[in-house]
Scaffold this active site. Structure first.
Site, PDB file in Angstrom:
ATOM      1  N   ASP A  10      95.980  83.678  32.135  1.00  0.00           N
ATOM      2  CA  ASP A  10      96.800  82.783  31.308  1.00  0.00           C
ATOM      3  C   ASP A  10      98.190  82.741  31.934  1.00  0.00           C
ATOM      4  OD1 ASP A  10      97.686  81.186  29.099  1.00  0.00           O
ATOM      5  OD2 ASP A  10      98.521  82.963  28.138  1.00  0.00           O
ATOM      6  N   SER A  11      99.005  81.806  31.450  1.00  0.00           N
ATOM      7  CA  SER A  11     100.385  81.734  31.914  1.00  0.00           C
ATOM      8  C   SER A  11     101.198  82.914  31.382  1.00  0.00           C
ATOM      9  CB  SER A  11     101.016  80.437  31.423  1.00  0.00           C
ATOM     10  OG  SER A  11     101.017  80.442  30.008  1.00  0.00           O
ATOM     11  N   CYS A  73      93.702  79.555  28.805  1.00  0.00           N
ATOM     12  CA  CYS A  73      94.906  78.742  28.694  1.00  0.00           C
ATOM     13  C   CYS A  73      94.465  77.288  28.564  1.00  0.00           C
ATOM     14  CB  CYS A  73      95.730  78.951  29.965  1.00  0.00           C
ATOM     15  SG  CYS A  73      97.177  77.913  30.105  1.00  0.00           S
ATOM     16  N   GLU A 151     106.737  84.622  24.683  1.00  0.00           N
ATOM     17  CA  GLU A 151     106.805  85.414  25.921  1.00  0.00           C
ATOM     18  C   GLU A 151     107.942  86.439  25.870  1.00  0.00           C
ATOM     19  OE1 GLU A 151     105.060  85.619  28.957  1.00  0.00           O
ATOM     20  OE2 GLU A 151     103.507  84.558  27.865  1.00  0.00           O
ATOM     21  N   CYS A 183      96.904  76.092  21.893  1.00  0.00           N
ATOM     22  CA  CYS A 183      97.552  76.904  22.930  1.00  0.00           C
ATOM     23  C   CYS A 183      97.230  78.353  22.592  1.00  0.00           C
ATOM     24  CB  CYS A 183      99.064  76.666  22.912  1.00  0.00           C
ATOM     25  SG  CYS A 183      99.995  77.792  23.967  1.00  0.00           S
ATOM     26  N   HIS A 185      98.737  80.992  23.084  1.00  0.00           N
ATOM     27  CA  HIS A 185      99.860  81.787  22.584  1.00  0.00           C
ATOM     28  C   HIS A 185      99.990  81.681  21.057  1.00  0.00           C
ATOM     29  CE1 HIS A 185     101.173  81.871  26.776  1.00  0.00           C
ATOM     30  NE2 HIS A 185     102.157  82.695  26.455  1.00  0.00           N
TER      31      HIS A 185
END
Ligand code: DGL
Length: 262
Positions: A10-11, A73, A151, A183, A185
């Site tokens: 994932d990012s 992601c 993040e 998403c 996240h």
């Protein structure tokens, strides 16, 4: 090959929400998780950049001997999975916003989706939502700013709450009864989201479906592990280890977590 690890990227920290679903369903599988937090957010990048980063992450996981790769992601899946599948032989599992189940179950015929700019502007997302949105109004909202906040570990800060309020209030006013989290996240925002949405609005994401699909593809390729022990798990981040660790605290005794620049 069947006892090699599953690779997940994932990012950043968001894909840990998918790792948790995979680990719950397939506890004997070994995993390697790559958090490309240094390059987050992917959602603001061009398709070319997202493809290049997805190739870099895939190459890393293939070097680790991964037998299957989960693109945890939505942004990377909707922009790059076709390129990855054309380029590498290993099976890929992607994640896309759960528009279909929301559209099928919505009674108000209005469904909200919160996702990154990269996901909402992708061709793959558009073809999926057109296929399933028969008679359903889909209210799209880009979650600008949310990924950087998550993040940096600020899942429940006043800033995060204010942004979310700004994003969901117009959807509530429009009469949605489903909110799709597009998403990986965003599941970490659930506690805050639940306080902002009326009780009848259901929130859905694709995490469990991705775990089920991972299992189905492992079975189909004869790649399910033969081990009866709990799997081992390596997490590699190119940013702050402490923040990644925080998203995994309930597992901390069963993982190896380290920093590596990649
Ligand atoms: N976690 C990601 C997703 O599912 C990407 C977030 C980002 O880096 O913008 O879309």
């Amino acid at each position: 090959m069947e006892n090699h690890p599953i690779g997940i990227f994932d990012s950043g920290v968001g894909g840990t929400s998918i790792w948790k679903e995979i680990n719950a369903l397939l506890p004997h599988e070994h995993t390697v998780y790559l958090a490309d937090s240094k390059n987050a957010p992917y959602g603001e990048k061009s398709k070319e950049e997202i493809v290049a980063l997805s190739i870099k992450n895939t190459e890393f996981l293939l070097q680790e001997g991964c037998k299957l790769i989960v693109v945890a992601c939505n942004t990377a899946t909707t922009n790059a999975i076709d390129y990855l599948r054309a380029r590498y032989k290993v099976p890929f599992i992607g994640i896309e916003p759960a528009i279909k189940p929301a559209a099928l179950q919505s009674e108000s015929k209005k469904v909200g989706i919160l996702a990154t700019k990269g996901t909402l502007s992708s061709m793959l997302f558009h073809s999926t939502s057109e296929n399933h949105a028969n008679g359903i109004e889909i209210i799209e909202q880009v979650g600008t700013g949310l990924v950087p906040l998550i993040e940096s570990g600020k899942v429940d800060s006043p800033e995060t709450r204010a942004l979310l309020e700004k994003y969901v209030n117009p959807m509530i006013a429009a009469g949605i009864d489903y909110l799709v989290l597009g998403c990986t996240h965003y599941p970490y925002l659930l506690p805050v989201l639940k306080t902002l949405l009326p009780a009848h609005v259901k929130i859905i994401d694709s995490g469990e479906a991705v775990a089920r699909q991972t299992k189905a593809v492992l079975v189909r390729h004869d790649l399910l592990t033969t081990s009866k022990e709990n799997g081992t798990h390596r997490f590699i981040t190119n940013a702050n280890v402490k923040i990644l660790e925080n998203f995994l605290k309930e597992y901390k005794d069963s993982l190896e977590l380290h920093y590596q620049d990649f």
